[in-house]
Scaffold this motif. Structure first.
Motif, short mmCIF file in Angstrom:
data_model
loop_
_atom_site.label_atom_id
_atom_site.label_comp_id
_atom_site.label_asym_id
_atom_site.label_seq_id
_atom_site.Cartn_x
_atom_site.Cartn_y
_atom_site.Cartn_z
N PHE A 128 5.98 10.11 1.95
CA PHE A 128 5.77 11.27 2.80
C PHE A 128 6.23 12.55 2.10
O PHE A 128 5.55 13.58 2.13
N ASP A 129 7.37 12.47 1.44
CA ASP A 129 7.90 13.62 0.72
C ASP A 129 6.99 14.01 -0.43
O ASP A 129 6.73 15.21 -0.66
N GLY A 151 0.81 -1.22 0.00
CA GLY A 151 0.00 0.00 0.00
C GLY A 151 0.84 1.27 0.00
O GLY A 151 1.95 1.31 0.54
N ASP A 152 0.30 2.32 -0.62
CA ASP A 152 0.97 3.61 -0.72
C ASP A 152 0.22 4.61 0.16
O ASP A 152 -0.99 4.78 0.04
N LEU A 153 0.95 5.29 1.03
CA LEU A 153 0.34 6.22 1.98
C LEU A 153 0.37 7.68 1.51
O LEU A 153 -0.04 8.56 2.25
N THR A 154 0.83 7.92 0.29
CA THR A 154 0.96 9.30 -0.17
C THR A 154 -0.36 10.05 -0.08
O THR A 154 -0.44 11.14 0.51
N ARG A 165 10.85 3.66 1.09
CA ARG A 165 9.57 3.88 0.38
C ARG A 165 8.69 4.85 1.15
O ARG A 165 8.07 5.76 0.58
N LEU A 166 8.61 4.64 2.46
CA LEU A 166 7.77 5.50 3.29
C LEU A 166 8.23 6.95 3.22
O LEU A 166 7.40 7.87 3.10
#
Length: 311
Positions: free
Chosen positions: A110-111, A64-67, A105-106
């Protein structure tokens, strides 16, 4: 909102904390809530929501991607405390490599979401332990374990990634606290004494930098929120404490069992368990007061383990 050195404006700030269900993550969340900072608590099983805390169930080792989530939640800062911590196996577990990749990746997610400050919870295991005093950017980063190697590689990767957000690495030394695993030596000693049993240590004739998780969490939060904090910063007190005497005379004294705690004398330095392992903390002290432990921390630790034992 009170920080380590005065007032910081909390308006518009929201901090995500990974590993929020772990010992350090819980302490970090508690510190932030005490300052009135909204928190997004990220964990595989984050539990119920406390006031000011938004739980976010997420497996960082998954795909999963938290962006989008970070952007929608308005997350501005992130303290990454999640990592493998299974006692007795984490030093050499292959999963350390998974956490290295997941952390990078995290940080990228976040960036991409427009985050301002990413704080990675590192470890004193990232250094070579050939010298007793460990200094940022001076002591060689030649870890003896896979855990330390992957943590160090992650620190270097984060700092070299060219991210737009501010990146800091808080290298934590030797915390103890009420939510720690029962297999840590501090908990083992207290639980033995609560049972009225003697406890003999083979490797306690050493000096370590002992701090409460409460105090370490306060330093990590100050590191993340400070606009002048970047790069590697040791998190500790800079004060050598004899481990055996601490366990006997401070933890043991709380339970009237000081004489029940004994240890072997260490005449030869063991590379895996050096006689002295202490951080230089000048960088930390330029940001906030150094970490510590107090008599109240010791009493609270013993009381928490006693209450847990009683069910």
């Amino acid at each position: 909102m009170k920080s380590g050195q005065g007032q910081t404006e909390a308006q518009g700030m929201k901090v995500a904390v990974t590993g929020a269900s772990g010992a350090m993550g819980r302490a970090v969340v508690s510190d932030l809530v005490g300052r009135g900072v909204p928190v997004v608590a990220v964990a595989r099983s984050p539990g119920g929501a406390a006031a000011g805390v938004t739980p976010l169930a997420h497996d960082l080792l998954g795909v999963g991607d938290l962006t989008a989530t970070f952007r929608e939640q308005g997350v501005t800062h992130l303290i990454h405390a999640a990592w493998i911590t299974d006692h007795g196996t984490y030093w050499h577990a292959a999963e350390n490599r998974d956490w290295q990749a997941a952390t990078l990746r995290l940080a990228e997610q976040f960036d991409a979401a427009g985050g301002e400050s990413f704080c990675f919870v590192g470890s004193c295991a990232e250094y070579s332990w050939d010298t007793g005093l460990l200094v940022e950017d001076v002591t060689p980063e030649e870890p003896a374990t896979l855990y330390g190697q992957c943590k160090a590689a992650t620190s270097r990767g984060l700092l070299a990634a060219g991210l737009s957000c501010r990146v800091s690495v808080g290298r934590v030394f030797h915390p103890f606290g009420p939510d720690e695993t029962a297999h840590r030596v501090t908990s083992l000693v207290v639980n033995a004494l609560l049972a009225g049993e003697a406890f003999h240590l083979r490797s306690a004739d050493v000096y370590r930098d002992l701090c409460s998780t409460r105090s370490v969490a306060r330093c990590l939060v100050d590191l993340c929120l400070s606009a002048k904090a970047e790069g590697v910063v040791n998190i500790g007190s800079g004060r050598p404490v004899h481990l055996g005497r601490f366990l006997a005379r401070e933890l043991g004294a709380e339970l009237g069992g000081e004489r029940l705690v004994t240890w072997d004398r260490q005449d030869v330095d063991d590379p895996a368990n050096p006689r002295v392992l202490i951080p230089m903390v000048r960088r930390l002290e330029a940001i906030c007061p150094a970490a510590e432990y107090t008599a109240e921390d010791v009493a609270g630790f013993v009381a928490a383990l006693s209450a847990r034992r009683q069910g």
